[in-house]
Scaffold this motif. Sequence first.
Motif, short mmCIF file in Angstrom:
data_model
loop_
_atom_site.label_atom_id
_atom_site.label_comp_id
_atom_site.label_asym_id
_atom_site.label_seq_id
_atom_site.Cartn_x
_atom_site.Cartn_y
_atom_site.Cartn_z
N THR A 11 0.84 -1.20 0.00
CA THR A 11 0.00 0.00 0.00
C THR A 11 0.88 1.25 0.00
O THR A 11 2.05 1.19 0.37
N VAL A 12 0.27 2.36 -0.41
CA VAL A 12 0.98 3.64 -0.43
C VAL A 12 1.44 3.99 0.98
O VAL A 12 2.59 4.39 1.20
N ASP A 13 0.55 3.80 1.99
CA ASP A 13 0.91 4.16 3.38
C ASP A 13 2.11 3.38 3.87
O ASP A 13 2.98 3.91 4.56
N GLU A 14 2.12 2.08 3.52
CA GLU A 14 3.24 1.24 3.95
C GLU A 14 4.55 1.75 3.35
O GLU A 14 5.57 1.85 4.04
N ALA A 15 4.51 2.10 2.08
CA ALA A 15 5.73 2.60 1.42
C ALA A 15 6.16 3.92 2.03
O ALA A 15 7.34 4.12 2.34
N VAL A 16 5.21 4.83 2.26
CA VAL A 16 5.54 6.14 2.83
C VAL A 16 6.18 5.97 4.20
O VAL A 16 7.18 6.61 4.53
N SER A 17 5.63 5.07 5.01
CA SER A 17 6.17 4.95 6.36
C SER A 17 7.57 4.33 6.35
O SER A 17 8.45 4.76 7.09
N LEU A 18 7.81 3.37 5.46
CA LEU A 18 9.18 2.81 5.35
C LEU A 18 10.17 3.85 4.85
O LEU A 18 11.30 3.95 5.32
N LEU A 19 9.72 4.66 3.89
CA LEU A 19 10.61 5.69 3.34
C LEU A 19 10.90 6.77 4.39
O LEU A 19 12.02 7.26 4.49
N ALA A 138 3.21 10.91 -3.52
CA ALA A 138 2.62 10.53 -2.23
C ALA A 138 3.65 10.77 -1.14
O ALA A 138 4.85 10.59 -1.35
N GLY A 139 3.18 11.19 0.03
CA GLY A 139 4.10 11.43 1.14
C GLY A 139 3.36 11.44 2.46
O GLY A 139 2.15 11.20 2.50
N PRO A 140 4.09 11.71 3.54
CA PRO A 140 3.49 11.67 4.88
C PRO A 140 2.29 12.63 5.02
O PRO A 140 1.39 12.39 5.81
N GLN A 141 2.28 13.72 4.25
CA GLN A 141 1.16 14.67 4.36
C GLN A 141 0.07 14.43 3.31
O GLN A 141 -0.77 15.29 3.07
N THR A 158 16.05 15.35 -7.11
CA THR A 158 14.65 15.68 -7.40
C THR A 158 14.04 16.43 -6.22
O THR A 158 14.67 16.56 -5.17
N ILE A 159 12.80 16.88 -6.42
CA ILE A 159 12.12 17.60 -5.34
C ILE A 159 11.54 16.67 -4.28
O ILE A 159 10.96 17.14 -3.31
N LEU A 160 11.69 15.36 -4.44
CA LEU A 160 11.10 14.43 -3.47
C LEU A 160 11.70 14.67 -2.08
O LEU A 160 12.91 14.73 -1.91
N GLN A 161 10.83 14.79 -1.08
CA GLN A 161 11.25 14.99 0.31
C GLN A 161 11.22 13.66 1.04
O GLN A 161 10.67 12.68 0.54
N ARG A 162 11.75 13.65 2.26
CA ARG A 162 11.78 12.42 3.06
C ARG A 162 10.37 11.82 3.16
O ARG A 162 9.42 12.52 3.49
N GLY A 163 10.25 10.55 2.85
CA GLY A 163 8.97 9.88 2.95
C GLY A 163 8.12 9.95 1.69
O GLY A 163 7.07 9.33 1.61
N GLU A 164 8.60 10.73 0.71
CA GLU A 164 7.79 10.88 -0.51
C GLU A 164 8.25 9.92 -1.62
O GLU A 164 9.42 9.57 -1.71
N PHE A 165 7.31 9.54 -2.47
CA PHE A 165 7.68 8.83 -3.70
C PHE A 165 6.68 9.14 -4.80
O PHE A 165 5.55 9.59 -4.54
N LEU A 166 7.11 8.90 -6.02
CA LEU A 166 6.29 9.22 -7.19
C LEU A 166 5.27 8.10 -7.41
O LEU A 166 5.63 6.94 -7.53
N LEU A 167 4.00 8.51 -7.47
CA LEU A 167 2.92 7.54 -7.60
C LEU A 167 2.52 7.34 -9.07
O LEU A 167 2.41 6.22 -9.55
N SER A 168 2.28 8.44 -9.77
CA SER A 168 1.82 8.31 -11.15
C SER A 168 1.95 9.63 -11.90
O SER A 168 2.24 10.67 -11.31
N PHE A 169 1.74 9.51 -13.21
CA PHE A 169 1.71 10.69 -14.08
C PHE A 169 0.30 10.88 -14.62
O PHE A 169 -0.43 9.91 -14.80
N HIS A 170 -0.03 12.14 -14.88
CA HIS A 170 -1.27 12.41 -15.61
C HIS A 170 -0.95 13.26 -16.83
O HIS A 170 -0.21 14.24 -16.73
N LEU A 171 -1.47 12.84 -17.98
CA LEU A 171 -1.33 13.65 -19.20
C LEU A 171 -2.72 14.06 -19.64
O LEU A 171 -3.62 13.22 -19.76
N PRO A 172 -2.90 15.36 -19.90
CA PRO A 172 -4.23 15.80 -20.37
C PRO A 172 -4.54 15.16 -21.72
O PRO A 172 -3.63 14.79 -22.46
#
Lengths: 292, 161
Positions: A11-19, A138-141, A158-172
Motif C-alpha cells: 500500500t501507499v501508506d506502507e511505502a511512505v512509512s518505510l521511506l 505521495a508522502g506523509p502529508q 529531485t524535489i522528493l522529500q523524506r517519505g515521498e515517492f512518485l505515484l503516477s503521471f497524468h497527461l491531459p
Amino acid sequence: MQAFDYASARTVDEAVSLLAQHGERARILAGGTDIIVQVREGRRSVDLLLDIKKIPEVNQLSYDPINGLRIGAAVPCYKIYEQAEIATAYPGLIDAVSLIGGIQIQGRATLGGNLCNASPAADTIPALIVLQATCLIAGPQGTREVPVERFCTGPGRTILQRGEFLLSFHLPPPQKHSGARYLRFIPRNEMDIAVVGVGASAVLNEAHTRFVSARIALGAVAPTPLLAVEAGEILAGKEISEENIQRAAEAAQAIARPISDMRGTAAYRRHLVGVLTRRALQGAIQRAKKEA
Amino acid sequence: MSKKVQVQARINGEEVEFLCEPRQSLLEVLRDELGLTGSKEGCNNGNCGACNVIMDGVLVNSCLVLGVEIQGKEITTIEGLAGPEKLHPLQQKFLEYAALQCGICTPGFIVASKALLDKNPHPTEQEVRYWLAGNLCRCTGYDKIVRAVLAAAEVDHEGRR
C-alpha cells in the motif's frame, strides 16, 4: 554488491512509512534498470530497496479522451507502447518510451524510474514536459501534484522529500489539431545515451496555417531537462513558416547550457538543439495535421 | 549480511524454492543457487543481453532483476528451450548457420529470439535487427545470427515449443 534489505510494499501508506523511517538510506525499486546497477557499481549506497510494484496505484494505465492518460510510476515502457489507443493518442510519448535501451530494458524500465533517476539525458522527460504531464507524489502529508518540468533539481536530484515517492503521471487528453514529437541525436541507430534530446508539441488552428500554442523541451544540455518557455511562446498565434520555426529554434539554443564531454562538445550540442528543435517541431506539425 | 529470503517460482516449467540474499541478482541465483549456468554474465549492467531470460512472458536481463523479485513468477532460461529429443529450432538454426563462435552471447541471443518469435512469428529482417539491438556479440558480427533467426522463423510452428 553491498548487502541491503528488500521490502515489498502493498500500500501507499506502507511505502511512505518505510521511506520516512529510512530517509536517504532507502531507495525505490521499480524496474531496477538504474538502481540495481548504481548499487552494484558502488555509485549509491543503500540500506533498503523498497519494491513498489505490488502497490495498485503505481500500476495504473488508463486512457480516455475526456480524462486523458494516467500512468502509474512503475508501468514498464513496453506496456505503454503496446496499447494501441495510447500509442495513437500520444505518439510523442511513444517516440521516447520505444527508444530507451533495448527490448530487454523496455520490459522492465519505467517512466517513474526514468524521471526519479533524474538524468539530464533522460529520454522520456522532454516528451512528458511538452505533453504537459504532471506528477502525483505521495508522502506523509498526503499527495501533491507538480508539473514534470519542476521535478528534477540537478543530476540525480529531485524535489522528493523524506517519505515521498512518485505515484503516477497524468497527461491531459490531446487537443484537436495537436501533435508532438521527441527526437534524440545519437551517433548510431539504437542503444545509446542522448547527445541531445528535444521534445516539441504544437496545437494548430483549424486551417492548419498557424500555431495556437507550442511547447519545446530540451534534454542533455543542462543539469536538468529544460522547458524552453520562450521558444514555445514565440510561436503562439504565429504563422507556420520556416522563419518562425527558425526563431523558435534559436530561442531554444539560447537557453541551452551544455557541457563538453565524451559524447560531444558544448558547441556541437548547441548546434544540435537548433537542428532537433526544427525537426521535432516539423514532426509535431505533421502529426497535428493528421489529427484534423 | 542481510537475512536470506525464501522464494518460490516456476523455472522452465518446474516449481522451485530457494533461499537468497536480497543483493543476489536473478542471474546469480540461476547460476550459483540453482546450477543453471546457461545464462551468462557478460557486462552485468544491462548492456549486453548475455543473461537474457523470459519472465512472465517478457524478455529481461536477469542481471537487472533481484532474485527476491521473482516470487510467484514464471521464468524461462536457455535450459528450458530444447525438448528431450531435439533442439529448439532456434538452436538448430544457430548451429546450421554457424551463428556463434565463442558462445558466450549465444544463450542470450537465442532466448531473446525466442521472445521475438513468440510475439511475432514471422519478423522482417529489420524487426529482427532492432529486437536484437540489446544483445552484443564480439566474435561473429551479427549477420549469421540474423540469418539463423529468420531461418528458424520459417520452421513449422509444430517444430517450435
